[in-house]
Design an enzyme around this catalytic site. Structure first.
Site: not given
Length: 214
Positions: A50, A52, A110, A197
């Site tokens: 998933r 964000d 990422y 993050r």
């Protein structure tokens, strides 16, 4: 029959991957388009990981089961007909029944891009982060070495994280700069909610000399 799809999307307008009552998620849009193309009430999908709100996806893998027999390229073109312009199916492939997009995944990646500029982004708004103080690349590289390998990443997870275990493995962290753009690339077996993050926030703080690499 089980089908796997590769999805790419701009996440700017969406509340992340997972379906919500608002319908403003990638999963909601994809399942609606698949159902319209297949002319069935609903097709349910699962994804490899998933994302964000605001996160973009390249090669997000999903799978679903269906009794409808159509050529893979038909699923690509047909589904894209019903998707908004910022979401697109890249490929479709029939996979074995024991394939699971999450459980069969070998790794995830990422990439975070920062604009290093005195002036905020304009054309890149929603595509890059922004820093206006110089960053020390050596300090950030030194700090990143502490994160490699298998660790308990509880300190970097969101309070709402639903992962069963905070123990994850970061295999690689690459930091580079080209022109005004910093590129941070993270590869691991899985990531926690807001993990990247929060790591980025720490690396930037270290790069600006506010904290030591250790």
């Amino acid at each position: 029959m089980r089908l796997a799809l590769g999805i790419a999307y701009s996440g700017t307008a969406y509340q992340g991957w997972q379906s919500q009552s608002t319908g403003l998620t990638i999963q909601d849009k994809l399942e609606k388009a698949l159902s319209q193309f297949a002319d069935v009430p609903r097709i349910s999908t699962l994804c490899a990981g998933r994302t964000d709100a605001g996160v973009h996806g390249l090669m997000q893998v999903v799978h679903f089961d269906t009794d409808i027999d159509r050529e893979p390229h038909s699923w690509v073109r047909g589904t894209n007909r019903y998707l908004p312009s910022d979401i697109a199916v890249q490929w479709a492939q029939v996979v074995p029944g024991n394939f699971h997009c999450r459980g069969s995944a070998l790794g995830r990646r990422y990439i975070y891009v920062l604009l290093d500029s005195r002036v905020r982004p304009s054309l890149e708004a929603g595509r890059v982060g922004w820093v206006y103080h110089p960053l020390n690349e050596d300090a950030m590289r030194q700090a990143s070495q502490h994160l490699l390998g298998e660790h308990d990443f509880s300190s970097f997870r969101a309070s709402s994280c639903q992962a069963l275990s905070p123990v994850k493995t970061l295999r690689q962290i690459d930091i580079s700069k080209r022109g005004a753009y910093w590129r941070f690339e993270f590869e691991g077996n899985a990531f926690l909610h807001h993990m990247i993050r929060n790591i980025m926030g720490c690396l930037v703080s270290i790069g600006q000399g506010q904290q030591s690499p250790d």
